[in-house]
Write an enzyme that holds these catalytic residues in place. Structure first.
Site, PDB file in Angstrom:
ATOM      1  N   ARG A   1       0.860  -1.356  -0.004  1.00 20.33           N
ATOM      2  CA  ARG A   1      -0.184  -0.062   0.027  1.00 20.33           C
ATOM      3  C   ARG A   1       0.797   1.103   0.007  1.00 20.33           C
ATOM      4  O   ARG A   1       0.520   2.111   0.540  1.00 20.33           O
ATOM      5  CB  ARG A   1      -0.890   0.184   1.240  1.00 20.33           C
ATOM      6  CG  ARG A   1      -1.881  -1.496   1.368  1.00 20.33           C
ATOM      7  CD  ARG A   1      -2.852  -1.253   0.343  1.00 20.33           C
ATOM      8  NE  ARG A   1      -3.901  -2.380   0.484  1.00 20.33           N
ATOM      9  CZ  ARG A   1      -3.534  -3.642   0.092  1.00 20.33           C
ATOM     10  NH1 ARG A   1      -2.317  -3.786  -0.563  1.00 20.33           N
ATOM     11  NH2 ARG A   1      -4.548  -4.537   0.099  1.00 20.33           N
TER      12      ARG A   1
ATOM     13  N   ARG B   1       2.658   6.136   3.991  1.00 27.96           N
ATOM     14  CA  ARG B   1       2.282   4.883   4.464  1.00 27.96           C
ATOM     15  C   ARG B   1       3.004   3.700   3.994  1.00 27.96           C
ATOM     16  O   ARG B   1       2.359   3.229   3.068  1.00 27.96           O
ATOM     17  CB  ARG B   1       0.815   4.597   4.516  1.00 27.96           C
ATOM     18  CG  ARG B   1       0.163   3.582   5.447  1.00 27.96           C
ATOM     19  CD  ARG B   1      -0.193   2.581   4.646  1.00 27.96           C
ATOM     20  NE  ARG B   1      -1.260   1.634   5.010  1.00 27.96           N
ATOM     21  CZ  ARG B   1      -1.387   0.272   5.013  1.00 27.96           C
ATOM     22  NH1 ARG B   1      -0.248  -0.319   4.651  1.00 27.96           N
ATOM     23  NH2 ARG B   1      -2.590  -0.224   5.790  1.00 27.96           N
TER      24      ARG B   1
ATOM     25  N   TRP C   1     -11.072  -7.069  10.878  1.00 26.61           N
ATOM     26  CA  TRP C   1     -10.648  -6.469   8.964  1.00 26.61           C
ATOM     27  C   TRP C   1     -11.242  -5.113   8.892  1.00 26.61           C
ATOM     28  O   TRP C   1     -10.603  -4.250   8.376  1.00 26.61           O
ATOM     29  CB  TRP C   1     -11.310  -7.601   8.369  1.00 26.61           C
ATOM     30  CG  TRP C   1     -11.313  -6.800   6.794  1.00 26.61           C
ATOM     31  CD1 TRP C   1     -10.287  -7.016   6.124  1.00 26.61           C
ATOM     32  CD2 TRP C   1     -12.288  -6.023   6.181  1.00 26.61           C
ATOM     33  NE1 TRP C   1     -10.500  -6.504   4.919  1.00 26.61           N
ATOM     34  CE2 TRP C   1     -11.819  -5.636   4.942  1.00 26.61           C
ATOM     35  CE3 TRP C   1     -13.803  -5.757   6.644  1.00 26.61           C
ATOM     36  CZ2 TRP C   1     -12.521  -5.060   4.120  1.00 26.61           C
ATOM     37  CZ3 TRP C   1     -14.178  -4.841   5.844  1.00 26.61           C
ATOM     38  CH2 TRP C   1     -13.615  -4.440   4.589  1.00 26.61           C
TER      39      TRP C   1
ATOM     40  N   ASP D   1     -11.370  -1.755  10.032  1.00 23.65           N
ATOM     41  CA  ASP D   1     -10.774  -0.799  10.970  1.00 23.65           C
ATOM     42  C   ASP D   1     -11.494   0.191  11.935  1.00 23.65           C
ATOM     43  O   ASP D   1     -11.130   0.527  12.978  1.00 23.65           O
ATOM     44  CB  ASP D   1      -9.773  -0.067  10.216  1.00 23.65           C
ATOM     45  CG  ASP D   1      -8.623  -0.476   9.467  1.00 23.65           C
ATOM     46  OD1 ASP D   1      -8.086  -1.535  10.341  1.00 23.65           O
ATOM     47  OD2 ASP D   1      -8.254  -0.329   8.694  1.00 23.65           O
TER      48      ASP D   1
ATOM     49  N   LYS E   1     -16.892   5.024   2.804  1.00 24.61           N
ATOM     50  CA  LYS E   1     -15.976   3.883   3.079  1.00 24.61           C
ATOM     51  C   LYS E   1     -16.751   3.154   4.095  1.00 24.61           C
ATOM     52  O   LYS E   1     -17.638   2.304   3.889  1.00 24.61           O
ATOM     53  CB  LYS E   1     -14.877   4.682   3.877  1.00 24.61           C
ATOM     54  CG  LYS E   1     -13.942   5.380   3.038  1.00 24.61           C
ATOM     55  CD  LYS E   1     -12.635   5.852   3.474  1.00 24.61           C
ATOM     56  CE  LYS E   1     -11.833   4.979   4.247  1.00 24.61           C
ATOM     57  NZ  LYS E   1     -10.454   4.755   3.558  1.00 24.61           N
TER      58      LYS E   1
ATOM     59  N   GLY F   1      -7.362  -4.299  -1.342  1.00 27.17           N
ATOM     60  CA  GLY F   1      -7.396  -6.071  -1.198  1.00 27.17           C
ATOM     61  C   GLY F   1      -8.704  -6.483  -2.204  1.00 27.17           C
ATOM     62  O   GLY F   1      -8.703  -7.518  -2.438  1.00 27.17           O
TER      63      GLY F   1
HETATM   64  C1  GLC Z   1      -8.377  -0.428   4.349  1.00 27.13           C
HETATM   65  C2  GLC Z   1      -7.192  -1.356   5.167  1.00 27.13           C
HETATM   66  C3  GLC Z   1      -7.673  -2.621   5.494  1.00 27.13           C
HETATM   67  C4  GLC Z   1      -9.082  -2.728   5.959  1.00 27.13           C
HETATM   68  C5  GLC Z   1      -9.867  -2.038   5.260  1.00 27.13           C
HETATM   69  C6  GLC Z   1     -11.311  -1.936   6.157  1.00 27.13           C
HETATM   70  O1  GLC Z   1      -8.569  -1.043   3.083  1.00 27.13           O
HETATM   71  O2  GLC Z   1      -6.162  -0.990   4.283  1.00 27.13           O
HETATM   72  O3  GLC Z   1      -6.623  -3.208   6.343  1.00 27.13           O
HETATM   73  O4  GLC Z   1      -8.971  -3.947   6.332  1.00 27.13           O
HETATM   74  O5  GLC Z   1      -9.680  -0.735   5.430  1.00 27.13           O
HETATM   75  O6  GLC Z   1     -11.374  -1.246   7.182  1.00 27.13           O
END
Ligand code: GLC
Length: 788
Positions: free
Chosen positions: A332, A342, A489, A491, A633, A707
Site C-alpha cells: 500500500r 504509509r 478486518w 478498522d 468507506k 485488497g
Molecule cells: C483499508 C485497510 C484494510 C482494512 C480496510 C477496512 O482498506 O487497508 O486493512 O481491512 O480498510 O477497514
C-alpha cells in the site's frame, strides 16, 4: 459517458478523451523502483521505499490535478508555439490537438497530434534497472520541414517525504545539482549516496537544473519560461529546488520520424553516464521494452480465460491480475492516495494479497509470507504495520539517514506492539495463505523452514501457524466469540473491547485449512486438538451469532448485539454474513439465508454495501464507523474488498446466477460507459464506491492499492470458474450462470500447460467438483462436463 476503451489485443487501456474527472493512474516498475503515473504524465518515481527514497516530487491532492510529472514538451521554433505530448500540463484546446494515453502492463504511452506533428512518449522502467526510460518519437506529417525543440522535464524530490513537504530549513539547502557531459546530477548532500540523474541519449542543446530557472516565477509547468523562450539557462546551484530539464533543437523533414530518449534514474553522474551509454543504441531501448513485455506475457499466460462474459475475460486476463500483482509488489506504499506516507507492511492486507496471485508470482508471495512470519510475535499475533527489514536477519542493518533537524529515532524493540494495538484478524489470514502457497507450488518442505518471531525465538512455519490459531482460541470474550481487540478486518468496527463474529468465522476457516494441511502432511496426531478447537468455535458461533434471518456482526463489551433485526442502523453486515458461509461454518438454511440477506439488504447496482442502513449517529460502543459520513468507506459504502467474499459465498452454495450478478455489479470494466458517475478508472478496482446513502452514489474512490483486486481475482478464478489448486492436483468446480454453455481456460499449474474446457449442456449453475490428480494432468487436456 466514456473516456476510453479496452484494447484487449495489446492488453492496454486507451484513454481517448484526456479530460477525465480524476487522475487515471498506472504503475511503472516491476521490482523495487516504481513510478505512479497519471493519464496526463503526472506522478512520481521512487526507489525501494517511497517514504524515504523519493526520486521525483509530487504535490498530492493538489490544484491543478496531479502535478508535477514526467513531462515532454515540444516547441515550434517558427512561431514559439509549444505543447506537451501528454495533454497536461500545457493543456491545448482539445478541438485543436488530439491526445491519447495508452496504459499498458508497467508502461504508459502518451500520444499527441498537433499542427501536423505526431509525437509519442513511452515511459517504462526496464527490468533489473533503477531508471525510467522516456522513449519519445516525433513525426512530421506535414508538407514542409519544421524547426522544433523537444524538452524533457521532471522536478526532483528532497527524497524523504516528510522533509519534502514541510520544514524546509534543512532539506532545501542540502539539495544540489551539477551538469556534465549531458548528465544532470541531483545530490542530497547530507544524505550519503543519495544521488539521482536525468540524462538523454542525444547531445542536449540546453539544460536547466534549477527548477525555478526552468519554470520561472509566478508560472507553472503549464507555461515554463524555458520552453516559452526556447532556450534553457544552464542553471545549476547548491541549495535549491532542483529539476532535470534537457532540450534538443532539431529540424524534421516531411514524413520523417525522429527518436529521442531521456533517462531518469537513481545514482550519481557516473551512473547516469553509464546508463546513457547503455541505452545509446535504440536497439538496447527496444530490447529492454521487449523484456518487460515478455515478463508480463509469462505472467498473464499463467491463466487466460474465454467465457461468455467479455468483461470477466478482460478483467481476469489482464487488469485484475495486473492490479493484484501491483499490490503484492508495492503493497500500500505508493499511489496518489498513499503518497508514500504509509509504508511498511500492513499485516492483514499483505497476508491476503499474498494468497491471491501465487500462480503468477510465487516468488513474491513467498517473500511476503516469510516477512509476515517474521512479523509474528511468539504469542501468535501479528504486528499490525511493520517494516519487514527490521526483522530480516539477511538485511544488513544500515544506520537510517538522520536529518540534522533532530528527531529521535525509535529503538527496533519498540516496534513490537502489545495487545492493545493488536487487530484480531491480522495473523489469521496468514494460515490460509500459506496453505494456498503449498497447494499451488507443492512446496511442502517450506512448512519445516524456521523463522524468527518478532519478539525473539524461532519456530517452523507450522509452529507459527499453530501459534496463530492458539492465540485466537485464547482471545475470546464472555460468549466464546473471538475478541475484536483494537479492530478486526474493519478498522472502524471497534466494539469497545467486545467480540467479533467475523473473527470467529475467520478462525474457523483458518483451523479448517490447517487441518487439511495436517492431513496432507501426515501429522495425524495434531488433528484431534484442532478438530476440538473447530467444534468449539462452531458451537459458539451458532449459539451466539444467528439472529433468525442472518448472522450478527458482533457483541459490544456491554453485551449489546450489533447487526440484528432489531437494529435500525447497521442492521445487516457483509463481513459476518459472507464469512459465515465462506468459512464453511454456516450450513443449510442458515447459509442460504445469510446469502439472501446480503442480496436483499446490501446488494445494489454498483456493488454490495458493507452494511446497511448506514449509521447516522456517533456511537463509540460500535466504533469509529459511526463517525464516518453515511455511504462513505466503512459506513455503508460499497467497500470493494469484501464484495468477492459474497461471490465466494454464493458460489459455495451453488448460486451461479447470483455470484455473477454480484460480480458484475462491482466490475470496473462494466462501468466503462458510466464515468460521469464512477469517475475513477474503469480498469482498476477502487477501495470503495459511494453507497446509496450518499449523494454521490456510484462514485468510486481510491483505485489500485486495495485488497479488492486480489480477492476479486481469487474469487472469480477459484470459485466462479472454480479452478482451484489442491495439494495433489487440481479441482475444477465451476459455479456459473445457468445461461452459460461453458468456458475455456489455459492455465499453467506447477510448470504444466493445461487447457481446460468446461461444458454446461444441461444449463445448470453448479455440477459436481471434478478432481484431477497430478498424474491426470500430464496430457494437458482437461475436459469437464457439468452434471447435477
Ligand atoms: C483499508 C485497510 C484494510 C482494512 C480496510 C477496512 O482498506 O487497508 O486493512 O481491512 O480498510 O477497514
Amino acid at each position: 459517458m466514456r473516456y476510453g476503451y479496452f484494447d484487449n489485443e495489446r492488453k492496454e487501456y486507451v484513454i481517448d478523451r484526456p479530460d477525465v474527472p480524476v487522475s487515471w493512474t498506472n504503475y511503472l516498475g516491476t521490482e523495487d523502483t516504481g513510478t505512479v503515473i497519471s493519464h496526463n504524465a503526472g506522478g512520481y518515481m521512487f526507489s525501494g521505499d517511497p517514504e524515504t527514497h523519493r526520486v521525483t516530487r509530487f504535490r498530492p491532492n493538489g490544484v491543478p490535478l496531479d502535478r508535477p510529472g514526467h513531462y515532454v514538451y515540444l516547441r515550434d521554433n517558427a512561431d514559439g508555439d509549444y505543447w506537451s505530448i501528454s495533454w497536461q500540463p500545457v493543456g491545448k484546446d482539445l478541438s485543436k490537438a488530439s491526445y491519447i494515453t495508452r496504459h499498458g502492463l508497467s508502461y504508459s504511452v502518451f500520444e499527441c497530434d498537433y499542427r501536423d506533428i505526431h509525437a509519442s512518449q513511452k515511459l517504462f522502467i526496464p527490468r533489473g534497472r533503477k531508471c525510467e526510460i522516456w522513449d519519445v518519437t516525433v513525426k512530421n506529417n506535414g508538407p514542409a520541414a519544421r524547426k522544433l525543440s523537444v524538452f524533457g522535464y521532471c522536478e526532483f524530490s528532497f527524497n524523504i517525504i516528510e522533509i519534502d513537504n514541510q520544514n524546509f530549513q534543512m532539506s532545501m539547502y542540502c539539495s544540489g545539482s551539477r551538469y556534465a557531459d549531458g548528465v544532470i546530477e541531483c545530490d542530497n548532500f547530507y544524505n550519503p549516496g543519495m544521488y539521482h540523474y536525468f540524462t538523454s541519449t542525444f547531445e542536449p542543446s540546453g539544460y536547466d537544473c534549477v527548477r525555478d530557472s526552468f519554470i520561472g516565477v509566478y508560472r507553472t509547468e503549464s507555461n515554463p519560461v524555458g520552453v516559452e523562450k526556447g532556450v534553457l539557462s544552464s542553471s545549476t546551484e547548491l541549495g535549491n529546488n532542483q529539476c532535470g530539464a534537457l532540450s534538443c533543437d532539431f529540424t524534421i523533414s516531411p514524413g520523417e520520424t525522429k527518436r529521442f530518449v531521456f533517462i531518469l534514474g537513481v545514482g550519481d553522474l557516473m551512473a547516469g553516464k553509464a546508463e546513457k551509454k547503455l541505452f545509446s543504441s535504440m536497439s538496447a531501448v527496444d530490447k529492454a521494452f521487449d523484456e518487460l513485455c515478455a515478463y508480463w506475457k509469462a505472467k498473464t499466460d499463467t491463466m487466460q480465460v474465454k467465457t461468455p462474459s467479455a468483461d470477466l475475460d478482460t478483467m481476469l486476463n489482464t487488469w485484475n491480475l495486473y492490479q493484484s500483482e501491483t499490490n503484492v509488489v508495492f503493497s500500500r506504499f505508493a499511489s496518489f492516495i498513499e503518497v508514500g506516507g504509509r509504508t511498511g507492511l500492513g499485516y492483514r492486507d499483505t497476508a491476503q494479497d499474498a494468497m491471491c496471485v501465487v500462480p503468477s508470482n510465487p516468488g513474491q508471495c513467498r517473500k511476503r509470507i516469510i516477512q509476515l512470519l517474521r512479523g509474528l510475535t511468539s504469542s501468535g499475533y501479528g504486528l499490525h504495520l511493520f517494516s519487514p527489514e527490521v526483522f530480516d536477519p539477511d538485511i544488513p542493518k544500515v544506520e537510517p539517514f538522520k536529518s540534522p533537524t533532530v528527531k529521535p529515532m525509535p529503538e527496533p524493540s519498540s516496534m513490537v506492539h502489545g495487545l492493545k494495538d493488536t487487530c484480531s484478524d491480522d495473523a489469521l489470514w496468514l494460515v490460509p495463505s500459506i496453505c494456498e502457497f503449498v497447494r499451488e507450488t507443492g512446496d511442502v518442505a517450506f512448512l519445516d523452514r524456521k523463522f524468527g518471531y518478532a519478539d525473539g525465538g524461532e519456530g517452523t512455519v507450522l509452529e507459527h501457524m499453530e501459534k496463530i490459531l492458539e492465540f485466537s482460541a485464547k482471545q475470546v470474550g464472555k460468549s466464546g466469540i473471538c475478541l475484536g481487540l483494537r479492530a478486526d478486518w474493519n478498522d472502524c468496527i471497534n466494539l469497545g473491547g467486545g467480540e467479533s463474529a467475523l473473527v470467529s468465522f475467520l478462525h474457523y476457516w483458518a483451523i479448517d485449512e490447517f487441518i487439511g494441511l495436517l492431513e496432507h502432511t501426515g501429522r495425524q496426531d495434531r488433528i484431534p486438538h484442532f478438530e476440538e478447537m473447530k467444534a468449539k468455535v462452531r458451537q459458539a458461533c451458532e449459539r451466539e451469532l444467528w439472529d433468525g434471518e442472518w448472522y450478527i456482526r458482533g457483541i459490544t463489551k456491554s453485551g449489546r448485539k450489533i447487526g440484528t433485526s432489531a437494529d435500525e442502523e447497521g442492521k445487516v453486515h457483509l463481513e459476518s454474513n459472507s464469512w459465515a458461509v465462506c468459512s464453511g461454518l454456516a450450513q443449510g438454511e442458515h447459509a442460504r439465508k445469510a446469502v439472501e440477506a446480503i442480496d436483499k439488504y446490501l446488494y445494489g447496482e454498483w456493488g454490495i454495501h458493507l452494511n446497511a442502513p448506514s449509521y447516522s449517529k456517533p456511537d463509540d460502543e460500535i466504533g469509529f464507523v459511526t463517525r464516518v459520513y453515511r455511504g462513505i468507506k466503512e459506513n455503508g459504502a460499497i467497500f470493494s474488498h469484501p464484495n468477492p467474499w459474497a461471490w465466494v459465498a454464493a458460489a459455495k452454495l451453488g448460486m451461479g446466477d447470483l455470484a455473477m450478478r454480484f460480480y458484475n455489479s462491482l466490475c470496473p470494466a462494466r462501468q466503462n460507459d458510466r464515468i460521469e458517475v464512477r469517475q475513477s478508472e474503469p480498469y482498476a478496482y477502487c477501495q470503495f464506491v459511494m453507497g446509496r446513502d450518499h449523494t454521490a452514489y456510484g462514485r468510486a474512490r481510491h483505485p489500485w492499492l486495495t485488497g479488492s483486486a486480489g480477492w476479486a481475482y481469487f474469487a472469480a478464478t477459484h470459485y466462479i470458474l472454480g479452478i482451484r489448486p489442491d495439494y495433489d492436483g487440481l479441482v475444477v468446480d465451476p459455479c456459473i450462470p445457468a445461461s452459460w454453455d461453458g468456458f475455456e481456460v489455459d492455465r499453467i499449474f506447477r510448470g504444466k500447460k493445461l487447457h481446460i474446457s468446461v461444458s454446461n449442456p444441461e444449463h445448470i449453475q453448479k455440477g459436481k467438483p471434478v478432481f484431477f490428480s497430478t498424474a491426470d494432468l500430464d496430457s494437458g487436456e482437461l475436459s469437464v462436463v457439468m452434471k447435477p
